[in-house]
Scaffold this active site. Structure first.
Site, PDB file in Angstrom:
ATOM      1  CG  HIS A  79      35.534  49.303  43.193  1.00 53.91           C
ATOM      2  ND1 HIS A  79      35.586  50.607  43.202  1.00 53.91           N
ATOM      3  CD2 HIS A  79      36.742  48.965  42.477  1.00 53.91           C
ATOM      4  CE1 HIS A  79      36.715  51.175  42.760  1.00 53.91           C
ATOM      5  NE2 HIS A  79      37.537  50.322  42.206  1.00 53.91           N
ATOM      6  CG  PHE A  80      35.270  45.438  39.095  1.00 55.08           C
ATOM      7  CD1 PHE A  80      34.411  44.967  38.383  1.00 55.08           C
ATOM      8  CD2 PHE A  80      35.843  44.712  40.070  1.00 55.08           C
ATOM      9  CE1 PHE A  80      34.193  43.444  38.367  1.00 55.08           C
ATOM     10  CE2 PHE A  80      35.819  43.296  39.943  1.00 55.08           C
ATOM     11  CZ  PHE A  80      34.953  42.849  39.048  1.00 55.08           C
ATOM     12  CG  HIS A  81      29.923  45.262  38.008  1.00 57.43           C
ATOM     13  ND1 HIS A  81      30.762  44.401  38.633  1.00 57.43           N
ATOM     14  CD2 HIS A  81      29.652  44.494  36.719  1.00 57.43           C
ATOM     15  CE1 HIS A  81      31.013  43.437  37.714  1.00 57.43           C
ATOM     16  NE2 HIS A  81      30.201  43.339  36.746  1.00 57.43           N
ATOM     17  NE  ARG A  87      36.854  39.427  42.568  1.00 52.93           N
ATOM     18  CZ  ARG A  87      37.857  40.217  41.857  1.00 52.93           C
ATOM     19  NH1 ARG A  87      38.711  40.754  42.481  1.00 52.93           N
ATOM     20  NH2 ARG A  87      37.550  40.220  40.321  1.00 52.93           N
ATOM     21  NE  ARG A  88      38.462  36.495  39.707  1.00 52.03           N
ATOM     22  CZ  ARG A  88      39.701  36.915  39.374  1.00 52.03           C
ATOM     23  NH1 ARG A  88      40.602  36.621  40.163  1.00 52.03           N
ATOM     24  NH2 ARG A  88      39.996  37.555  38.212  1.00 52.03           N
ATOM     25  CE1 TYR A 132      42.398  56.060  37.449  1.00 52.29           C
ATOM     26  CE2 TYR A 132      44.790  55.427  37.464  1.00 52.29           C
ATOM     27  CZ  TYR A 132      43.321  55.612  38.059  1.00 52.29           C
ATOM     28  OH  TYR A 132      43.317  55.856  39.298  1.00 52.29           O
ATOM     29  CG  HIS A 173      45.469  51.198  39.476  1.00 53.94           C
ATOM     30  ND1 HIS A 173      44.273  51.117  40.012  1.00 53.94           N
ATOM     31  CD2 HIS A 173      45.697  52.437  39.038  1.00 53.94           C
ATOM     32  CE1 HIS A 173      43.730  52.152  39.895  1.00 53.94           C
ATOM     33  NE2 HIS A 173      44.622  53.113  39.362  1.00 53.94           N
TER      34      HIS A 173
END
Ligand code: HAS
Ligand code: HEM
Ligand code: CU
Length: 531
Positions: A347-349, A410-411, A200, A196
């Site tokens: 979300h993460f793109h 996913r995946r 950051y 996680h």
């Protein structure tokens, strides 16, 4: 290249059977491993290590040991090349999260460890340079860009401990055959300790630019230096002890700890919300300085024709949605709906794939000319590439979030199923088509960006880059230079090493009770090769 192929997979178009591709990539999963490792781990780490070494050194006007700096770069590249061999030979198709008991070649784990270890040397050099400056300038407030860089590096140290422990005590000895098995739960937990907070490590270097340079590109001022320090101090203390929000569905982790990590995750959204309001205010300041009026009309006065500016603001806009989605993911009750579905890549793109990546792309448009003394080639094409990447990723996120809500995992090599995607997951025709279109848009935007980058690099030199000052922004509310006369917030946030110790203790406090029972009940599960 691989990203668009994956997007087409989620449009139910399977290009992995093409003979040309078959010779290079053995499977969808080898491609996905390459995509995840090269984008999330390699591209980010190399950019950040250069950016967050250059900035504080220039900021402090320090002379550093360049041989040492080049040494760390060579070490990082060597680690990458070592890891690349098994990756390309299909001997480490374990995805970027490693997830034992899937077992790759030891060469992969060793190469990746060398690459990550190299970041500690960059970190050491930055902290050492900052410390030497502090010794030489007693009683002075650390300049803002250095403050943000050192806080981020110290956060990364706390964050990376999980992965380092996992690699040294578990992955490497196990892949070398020195132990008979590995504990999947413990390794996942150590991975997400780092996994996680690494977000950051990807995001804060973009924040540095949004705070320190973007207001200047826009013609405005940074709102409040002490507030920026507070935001970074909060990430340092609270960025890491939240990793269990990736493991809500894992068995044998007490619910109470999952809930505690969830609550801590909500608090780590606060420094990002501070950032949102404070950066928006500095943009408004810029627009009003340029004659902007009204509640919203001022936005039209911003320098939208400047790709450096526009790329970063579009990156921020994507992050409003990406951050909101993150808070939804972190909610224990909602997580079950979206976990392991296409929603998550959605979300993460728009976080790492846009907030971070598009910011880095836009930064490169001034940094590369700055470093090389060349002029940015084709600024119009550059501008289009920024809009293209943003639009492509927004369309991608729409398609993937939507498919996720329709239970598409996913995946998954969904385009190779015996039946069509629409037959297996009803209602996916439209979101799948949207996802496919986004892959093509992103491919075009990527080509345009690299065209500009290489054309710039190949153009003649027009000035001595290093003599050009960094585009620092002024602050409406500066922190001041002397600690004694600085405000409370500046004085409280200045002792970064003390905050670092607090951050470390916080992590130990919420991780040791989770990890210790796993160590005492260590399970020796044999490795598997699923590919
Ligand atoms: Fe996330 C999964 C929760 C932020 C990346 N995340 C992932 C994965 C990645 C990733 C790569 O709780 C997948 C891992 C895997 O492979 O399994 N994420 C969060 C939360 C936040 C968050 C709470 N994520 C990020 C960032 C990333 C990133 C940043 C990369 C850079 N994420 C999760 C959870 C999962 C997860 C669960 C696991 C899901 C599962 O089930 O597997 C927060 O930090 C977000 C806070 C952000 C905000 C937004 C602030 C907005 C700003 C922009 C302002 C805009 C302006 C523009 C000013 C509250 C700062 C104004 C414009 C004008 C024109 C005026
Ligand atoms: C996974 C597409 C760029 C990081 C994926 C997936 C798709 C995709 C469809 C999901 C695959 C699956 O779950 O089976 C694209 C496209 C891109 C792009 C079309 C642009 C051309 C990026 C960038 C980053 C990134 C710039 C980060 C800097 C990742 C990561 C994964 C992923 C970390 C997860 C891999 C895994 O689950 O193991 N990408 N991507 N991608 N992408 Fe991208
Ligand atoms: Cu997370």
């Amino acid at each position: 290249m691989i990203g668009p192929l994956q997007a087409l997979n989620y449009a139910d178009v399977d290009l992995y059977n093409l003979p040309v591709l078959r010779n290079i990539i053995q499977s969808y999963y080898q491609g996905l491993t390459l995509h995840g490792v090269l984008n999330a781990l390699v591209f980010t780490q190399f950019f950040i290590s250069g950016w967050m070494l250059y900035l504080p050194v220039r900021d402090l006007g320090a002379k550093i040991n360049l041989k040492f700096a080049w040494g760390t770069y060579i070490m990082m590249t060597a680690g990458l090349l070592i890891a690349a061999v098994p990756l390309l030979l299909d001997q480490a198709t374990v995805l970027y999260t490693f997830y034992p008991p899937m077992q790759g070649s030891p060469v992969f784990y060793i190469g990746a460890s060398i690459m990550v270890a190299a970041t500690w040397f960059v970190l050491g050099q930055v902290v050492y340079t900052w410390w030497a400056w502090k010794k030489a300038n007693p009683g002075r407030v650390t300049p803002l860009v250095t403050y943000m860089s050192v806080a981020t590096w110290l956060m990364w140290f706390i964050a990376s401990l999980g992965l380092v422990i996992e690699a040294l005590t578990m992955l490497v000895p196990w892949s070398l055959g020195l132990v008979k098995g590995i504990d999947p739960l413990l390794s996942r937990t150590l991975f997400w300790w780092t996994g996680h907070a690494i977000v950051y490590f990807w995001l804060l270097p973009a924040y540095i630019s949004w705070y320190a340079f973007l207001p200047r590109h826009a013609g405005g001022r940074l709102v409040s230096e002490p507030l920026v320090r507070l935001a970074f101090a909060m990430f340092l203390i609270n960025g890491t002890p939240v990793g269990l929000h990736h493991q809500f569905s894992d068995p044998n982790v007490a619910n109470s700890w999952k809930v505690i990590h969830m609550l801590l995750t909500f608090t780590v959204a606060i420094p990002s919300l501070l950032t949102a309001f404070s950066v928006a205010a500095s943009l408004e300041d810029a627009a009003r300085a340029r004659g902007g009026r009204g509640y919203f009309a001022w936005m039209g006065k911003l320098p939208w024709n400047n790709p450096v500016f526009t790329g970063q603001v579009l990156a921020m806009v994507s992050f409003i949605l990406g951050g909101a989605g993150g808070i939804a993911n972190a909610s224990y009750s909602f997580s079950g709906v979206v976990h392991n579905t296409a929603w998550i890549p959605g979300h993460f793109h728009i976080t790492v794939g846009t907030a971070t990546t598009l910011s880095f792309m836009a930064i490169a448009l001034w940094l590369v000319p700055h470093l090389t003394g060349k002029r940015l080639a084709q600024p119009k094409v550059a501008l289009w590439s920024m809009w293209g990447w943003f639009a492509g990723m927004m369309v991608f996120a729409l398609g993937m979030h939507w498919q996720g809500l329709l239970h598409v995992p996913r995946r998954s090599h969904v385009s190779a199923m015996a039946q069509s995607l629409e037959t297996v997951f009803e209602g996916t025709k439209l979101p799948a088509a949207i996802t496919g279109v986004s892959g093509v848009m992103l491919f075009i935007a990527g080509v345009m960006f690299f065209y500009v980058l290489f054309k710039t690099l190949l153009s003649p030199k027009v000035q001595d880059g290093e003599s050009v000052a960094l585009p620092y922004s002024d602050a409406m509310n500066p922190a001041g230079q002397q600690l004694a006369s600085a405000g409370l917030l500046t004085r409280v946030t200045e002792p970064l090493l003390a905050l670092f110790v607090v951050g470390l203790l916080a992590v130990l406090l919420v991780y040791l009770p989770v990890i210790l029972p796993m160590i005492t009940n260590y399970q020796f599960i044999p490795g598997q090769q699923l590919w």
